[in-house]
Design a protein around this motif. Structure first.
Motif, PDB file in Angstrom:
ATOM      1  N   MET A   1       0.840  -1.194   0.000  1.00 47.31           N
ATOM      2  CA  MET A   1       0.000   0.000   0.000  1.00 47.31           C
ATOM      3  C   MET A   1       0.869   1.236   0.000  1.00 47.31           C
ATOM      4  N   THR A   2       0.454   2.259  -0.700  1.00 44.74           N
ATOM      5  CA  THR A   2       1.184   3.524  -0.745  1.00 44.74           C
ATOM      6  C   THR A   2       0.306   4.632  -0.174  1.00 44.74           C
ATOM      7  N   PHE A   3       0.983   5.631   0.442  1.00 44.71           N
ATOM      8  CA  PHE A   3       0.285   6.756   1.056  1.00 44.71           C
ATOM      9  C   PHE A   3       1.011   8.035   0.691  1.00 44.71           C
ATOM     10  N   THR A   4       0.264   9.121   0.658  1.00 46.10           N
ATOM     11  CA  THR A   4       0.851  10.416   0.308  1.00 46.10           C
ATOM     12  C   THR A   4       1.778  10.916   1.406  1.00 46.10           C
ATOM     13  N   THR A   5       1.369  10.729   2.668  1.00 43.94           N
ATOM     14  CA  THR A   5       2.167  11.215   3.796  1.00 43.94           C
ATOM     15  C   THR A   5       2.319  10.114   4.827  1.00 43.94           C
ATOM     16  N   LEU A   6       3.309  10.302   5.700  1.00 41.60           N
ATOM     17  CA  LEU A   6       3.514   9.363   6.804  1.00 41.60           C
ATOM     18  C   LEU A   6       2.332   9.395   7.760  1.00 41.60           C
ATOM     19  N   GLU A   7       1.734  10.592   7.953  1.00 40.84           N
ATOM     20  CA  GLU A   7       0.581  10.708   8.846  1.00 40.84           C
ATOM     21  C   GLU A   7      -0.600   9.893   8.331  1.00 40.84           C
ATOM     22  N   ASP A   8      -0.791   9.876   7.015  1.00 42.37           N
ATOM     23  CA  ASP A   8      -1.887   9.099   6.434  1.00 42.37           C
ATOM     24  C   ASP A   8      -1.696   7.610   6.686  1.00 42.37           C
ATOM     25  N   ALA A   9      -0.461   7.146   6.580  1.00 40.33           N
ATOM     26  CA  ALA A   9      -0.182   5.728   6.827  1.00 40.33           C
ATOM     27  C   ALA A   9      -0.434   5.372   8.282  1.00 40.33           C
ATOM     28  N   GLY A  10       0.022   6.241   9.186  1.00 40.79           N
ATOM     29  CA  GLY A  10      -0.213   5.991  10.613  1.00 40.79           C
ATOM     30  C   GLY A  10      -1.684   6.033  10.954  1.00 40.79           C
ATOM     31  N   LYS A  11      -2.427   6.955  10.338  1.00 36.53           N
ATOM     32  CA  LYS A  11      -3.870   7.051  10.581  1.00 36.53           C
ATOM     33  C   LYS A  11      -4.589   5.795  10.096  1.00 36.53           C
ATOM     34  N   PHE A  12      -4.150   5.257   8.941  1.00 39.19           N
ATOM     35  CA  PHE A  12      -4.757   4.037   8.417  1.00 39.19           C
ATOM     36  C   PHE A  12      -4.581   2.877   9.406  1.00 39.19           C
ATOM     37  N   TYR A  13      -3.374   2.739   9.955  1.00 40.37           N
ATOM     38  CA  TYR A  13      -3.118   1.630  10.885  1.00 40.37           C
ATOM     39  C   TYR A  13      -3.901   1.825  12.191  1.00 40.37           C
ATOM     40  N   ARG A  14      -4.055   3.067  12.644  1.00 38.37           N
ATOM     41  CA  ARG A  14      -4.850   3.322  13.853  1.00 38.37           C
ATOM     42  C   ARG A  14      -6.312   2.976  13.624  1.00 38.37           C
ATOM     43  N   ASN A  30      13.376   6.523  12.241  1.00 40.26           N
ATOM     44  CA  ASN A  30      14.738   6.741  11.762  1.00 40.26           C
ATOM     45  C   ASN A  30      14.770   7.954  10.844  1.00 40.26           C
ATOM     46  N   ARG A  31      15.755   8.806  11.048  1.00 39.86           N
ATOM     47  CA  ARG A  31      15.891  10.032  10.284  1.00 39.86           C
ATOM     48  C   ARG A  31      17.260  10.118   9.621  1.00 39.86           C
ATOM     49  N   LYS A  32      17.302  10.851   8.546  1.00 43.87           N
ATOM     50  CA  LYS A  32      18.557  11.224   7.918  1.00 43.87           C
ATOM     51  C   LYS A  32      18.559  12.728   7.823  1.00 43.87           C
ATOM     52  N   GLY A  33      19.277  13.341   8.750  1.00 41.58           N
ATOM     53  CA  GLY A  33      19.180  14.786   8.883  1.00 41.58           C
ATOM     54  C   GLY A  33      17.846  15.149   9.499  1.00 41.58           C
ATOM     55  N   GLU A  35      15.014  14.712   7.721  1.00 35.72           N
ATOM     56  CA  GLU A  35      14.007  13.952   6.991  1.00 35.72           C
ATOM     57  C   GLU A  35      13.816  12.577   7.606  1.00 35.72           C
ATOM     58  N   ILE A  36      12.539  12.180   7.743  1.00 31.88           N
ATOM     59  CA  ILE A  36      12.213  10.844   8.250  1.00 31.88           C
ATOM     60  C   ILE A  36      12.322   9.852   7.097  1.00 31.88           C
ATOM     61  N   LYS A  37      13.027   8.752   7.358  1.00 29.97           N
ATOM     62  CA  LYS A  37      13.211   7.724   6.334  1.00 29.97           C
ATOM     63  C   LYS A  37      12.271   6.540   6.527  1.00 29.97           C
ATOM     64  N   ASN A  38      12.086   6.112   7.757  1.00 28.74           N
ATOM     65  CA  ASN A  38      11.187   4.994   8.023  1.00 28.74           C
ATOM     66  C   ASN A  38      10.674   5.062   9.448  1.00 28.74           C
ATOM     67  N   GLN A  39       9.634   4.289   9.692  1.00 31.37           N
ATOM     68  CA  GLN A  39       9.001   4.308  11.015  1.00 31.37           C
ATOM     69  C   GLN A  39       8.410   2.943  11.317  1.00 31.37           C
ATOM     70  N   LEU A  40       8.552   2.528  12.565  1.00 32.85           N
ATOM     71  CA  LEU A  40       7.991   1.266  13.036  1.00 32.85           C
ATOM     72  C   LEU A  40       6.839   1.560  13.983  1.00 32.85           C
ATOM     73  N   ILE A  41       5.663   1.028  13.666  1.00 38.26           N
ATOM     74  CA  ILE A  41       4.488   1.187  14.524  1.00 38.26           C
ATOM     75  C   ILE A  41       4.087  -0.194  15.004  1.00 38.26           C
ATOM     76  N   TYR A  72       5.724  -1.764   9.205  1.00 37.92           N
ATOM     77  CA  TYR A  72       6.944  -0.996   8.948  1.00 37.92           C
ATOM     78  C   TYR A  72       6.691  -0.117   7.729  1.00 37.92           C
ATOM     79  N   ILE A  73       6.873   1.205   7.907  1.00 39.71           N
ATOM     80  CA  ILE A  73       6.600   2.165   6.843  1.00 39.71           C
ATOM     81  C   ILE A  73       7.911   2.829   6.433  1.00 39.71           C
ATOM     82  N   HIS A  74       8.166   2.928   5.131  1.00 43.15           N
ATOM     83  CA  HIS A  74       9.342   3.674   4.689  1.00 43.15           C
ATOM     84  C   HIS A  74       9.014   4.433   3.414  1.00 43.15           C
TER      85      HIS A  74
END
Length: 571
Positions: A1-14, A30-33, A35-41, A72-74
Motif C-alpha cells: 500500500m502507498t500513502f501520500t504522507t507518513l501521517e496518512d499511513a499511521g492514521k490508516f493503521y490506527r 529513523n531520520r537522515k538529517g 528527513e524521516i526515512k522509516n518508522q515502526l508502529i 513498517y513504513i518507509h
C-alpha cells in the motif's frame, strides 16, 4: 500500500487497530538529517516492562505482553510516497473490537467537546456534571468516544495548567491586562522583601463610578479566606438603588494587622482614584457601551429593565403611594407598600397642636392584646413629618406611623425631601453605561475560528433538519467542501513561507517539529533487525495460512480501497 504522507499511513493503521480491537504506538523513527526515512508502529502491548518493586509488596497492572503485531513504513526514493513494506498481524493476546473504544488511543475529545468543558469549568460546573450532560445529549455512555476521566484530565492539564509558582505572575498579568483594556482600572500592590504579595487592592471603572451614587454607606468585609495561600479576601460593598449589594472594590491581605488596614484604606478614596474621570468617559465614548455578564451587575441590569417595562399596582387609593410608585424602583416600592399595608394596624390620636406644629400618639397593634406606641410630629408649614422609630433616618423609607399621620392630616403629597433620588428609577446613573472589567479567555486562534464556524453553522443545521431532503443537500455540500479543504491542505504541505507572504493567519498555522528522544536509542534496536529483513526482501517467503486477524486486516484494506474508488467516481 502507498500513502501520500507518513501521517496518512499511521492514521490508516490506527483505524484498522480500532476495528480489530487493539491500540498502537510508534516504536521508533529513523531520520537522515531532518528527513524521516522509516518508522515502526507496533501494538501497544509490545515489549514487557518489569517493575523494580517485588510483586509480593505491590502489584501493578502491566500491558506489555511481547506482542509482535506491527507495520513498517518507509519512504520511496524520488517519489515522495510512503509504503507499508512489512506487516505482522498475529497478536500474543486476544483482541476485542467492542472494547476498543475504551482504549486511550481511540478516545478523543473533539473541539466542540473541549470548548464546552472549558465554558462549564469557567461557570463552576463540576466535571462529573459536565460529563453527565454529554451522556444525556448523546443518548448513553456507549455513544461517547471518551470517558469521564478524560474530561477531568483535560481540565487538570489544559484548563488549570497554571502552577503554584506561576500564580502570582499570572495574577499580575491579569491586572495589567485589565489596565490595558480600561485605563481607569485601578490597582496597587505592596510586596514583601522576597517579592511575594503582601497587600493588593483593585477596582474597575464601573465600581468607581458606582461609588459616586452608592458610596454613602460602605461595608468592608474580611470574612473570606483563600485556601491555598491563606490570604484574607476583603470586599468593599455598597447598596444600589434596588437594595442589592454592589461591589465597589476588592483586596487581598497577608494579615489583618493595623498597618495592613491603614495601607488599604489609604488606597480607597485616594486622589488618583478619581483623577481624569470625565476625560476618560469622553475619550473612550463609554456612554454607549454594553455590559458584560456578571452576577451582581446582571441582577441590577435585569431590575432596571423590569422597572422600565413593568409597573407594580398600588395597594391602596392613596395619592402618596402613587407618588412613590412613579418614582421608586420596584424593590424599594415594595418596601414602601409594606409600610402602607402596615398603616391599617395603626391608630392615630392628636396629642397637642400649636401654630401648625402637631404631636401625635400612634398606637400600632402587633398582636391581639399588644400595642406599641410611637410619637410622631408633623409641621404643616414645612411639610415635615418625623417619627421616633427613625425608619426614614436609617433606611430612607417613610414608616407606617408617619404615613398614618399624613393620612390623618389628609396630605395628598409628601415633600420632595422624602422622595430620595437614591431609590429613584428615573436617574440616569453613568456607571450603568460602563462595563465591568472582565478577562477574556486566552483562546488560541484555532479555538476562535472554531467558535465562529459553530455559531454560523447553527442556523444552517436548524434549517436543514426540517426535512430529509434538506438534510441530504447539506450532507452533499459537506462532502464537497471537505474534499476541497483536504485538497488545499495537501497542496500546502511542504510549501515555504516568505516574509512577503506572511500574515497572522499563516503564522498561526505553523507547527512545532516532531519531538525526538534525547536519551539515546532503545537498548534493543529493532530497526537494525528490520533493515536486514528488508535487505532480504527479494527472497521467497513461505506461504502461511491467514488467521482471522489477517483476514480482518485485508478486509479492512478492501473496504478502504472501495471507498476510495467510489469517492473518485463521484468527483
Amino acid at each position: 500500500m502507498t500513502f501520500t504522507t507518513l501521517e496518512d499511513a499511521g492514521k490508516f493503521y490506527r483505524n484498522y487497530a480500532k476495528a480489530a480491537g487493539f491500540s498502537t504506538r510508534v516504536r521508533c523513527t529513523n531520520r537522515k538529517g531532518n528527513e524521516i526515512k522509516n518508522q515502526l508502529i507496533t501494538c501497544s502491548r509490545e515489549g514487557k516492562w518489569k517493575s523494580k518493586i517485588s510483586p509480593t509488596e505491590k502489584t501493578n497492572p502491566t500491558a506489555g505482553l511481547n506482542c509482535s503485531a506491527r507495520i513498517y513504513i518507509h519512504t520511496l526514493k524520488d517519489v515522495g510516497a510512503w509504503i507499508i513494506s512489512k506487516v505482522v498481524l498475529d497478536h500474543s493476546h486476544p483482541c476485542c473490537p467492542s472494547k476498543a473504544e475504551m482504549l486511550k488511543q481511540h478516545r478523543e475529545l473533539s473541539m466542540s467537546i473541549r470548548r464546552t468543558i472549558e465554558n462549564n469549568e469557567e461557570a463552576g460546573i463540576r466535571p462529573s456534571k459536565t460529563y453527565q450532560s454529554f451522556v444525556a445529549a448523546a443518548g448513553g455512555h456507549r455513544e461517547l468516544n471518551f470517558i469521564e476521566k478524560d474530561v477531568k484530565n483535560y481540565i487538570t492539564r489544559e484548563v488549570r495548567n497554571v502552577s503554584e509558582q506561576e500564580d502570582a505572575k499570572e495574577f499580575g498579568k491579569y491586572l495589567l491586562r485589565m489596565k490595558e483594556k480600561n485605563p481607569n482600572f485601578f490597582f496597587e500592590l505592596q510586596l514583601e522583601e522576597d517579592q511575594s504579595i503582601k497587600l493588593v487592592f483593585w477596582a474597575d471603572a464601573r465600581s468607581r463610578a458606582a461609588f459616586e451614587y452608592f458610596g454613602d454607606v460602605i461595608s468592608f468585609d474580611t470574612t473570606y479566606n483563600t485556601n491555598r495561600y491563606n490570604l484574607v479576601c476583603g470586599s468593599f460593598v455598597g447598596v444600589n438603588h434596588h437594595g442589592q449589594s454592589t461591589l465597589l472594590g476588592c483586596s487581598l491581605m497577608k494579615n489583618e494587622e493595623i498597618e495592613s488596614f491603614k495601607w488599604l484604606f489609604q488606597c480607597w478614596s485616594k486622589d488618583s482614584f478619581d483623577r481624569n474621570w470625565n476625560d476618560f468617559l469622553l475619550n473612550f465614548g463609554l456612554a454607549d457601551n454594553k455590559w458584560l455578564s456578571e452576577s451582581r451587575e446582571q441582577a441590577e441590569r435585569e431590575s432596571d429593565a423590569a422597572d422600565f417595562h413593568t409597573l407594580i399596582p398600588c395597594a391602596t387609593k392613596s395619592s402618596i403611594e402613587a407618588q412613590f410608585q412613579d418614582a421608586y424602583t420596584h424593590a424599594k416600592f415594595r418596601e414602601v407598600q409594606a409600610q402602607f399595608r402596615g398603616k391599617a394596624n395603626c391608630i392615630t390620636r392628636l396629642k397637642n397642636s400649636a401654630l401648625g406644629y402637631s404631636v401625635y400618639d400612634v398606637g400600632e397593634q402587633v398582636s391581639s392584646s399588644i400595642f406599641n406606641k410611637f410619637v410622631v410630629t408633623y409641621d404643616s408649614v414645612a411639610a415635615e413629618v418625623k417619627c421616633e422609630c427613625l425608619l426614614f433616618e436609617s433606611r430612607g423609607i417613610l414608616c407606617r406611623h408617619a404615613l398614618s399621620v399624613l393620612s390623618f392630616e389628609q396630605a395628598s403629597q409628601v415633600s420632595p425631601r422624602y422622595i430620595l433620588e437614591r431609590w429613584s428609577k428615573k436617574v440616569k446613573r453613568r456607571h450603568t453605561h460602563i462595563k465591568s472589567s472582565h478577562d477574556e479567555p486566552l483562546m488560541e486562534p484555532r479555538s476562535k475560528r472554531f467558535n465562529q464556524l459553530v455559531f454560523r453553522s447553527q442556523n444552517i443545521c436548524k434549517f436543514a433538519s426540517e426535512s430529509e431532503e434538506l438534510t441530504t443537500i447539506l450532507h452533499r455540500a459537506y462532502d464537497n467542501v471537505m474534499a476541497e479543504m483536504e485538497a488545499l491542505k495537501a497542496k500546502r504541505k511542504g510549501t515555504s513561507l516568505s516574509h512577503e507572504d506572511a500574515n497572522l493567519e499563516s503564522v498561526n498555522e505553523l507547527q512545532s517539529p516532531p519531538r525526538i528522544r534525547t536519551r539515546g536509542r532503545p537498548k534493543n534496536r529493532l530497526g537494525s533487525k528490520l533493515e536486514k529483513q528488508i535487505a532480504n526482501g527479494t527472497k521467497k517467503k513461505k506461504t502461511k495460512v491467514l488467521s482471522e486477524v489477517k483476514v480482518m486486516f485485508f478486509k479492512f484494506v478492501a473496504i478502504e480501497f472501495i471507498f476510495l474508488v467510489n469517492r473518485l467516481a463521484n468527483v
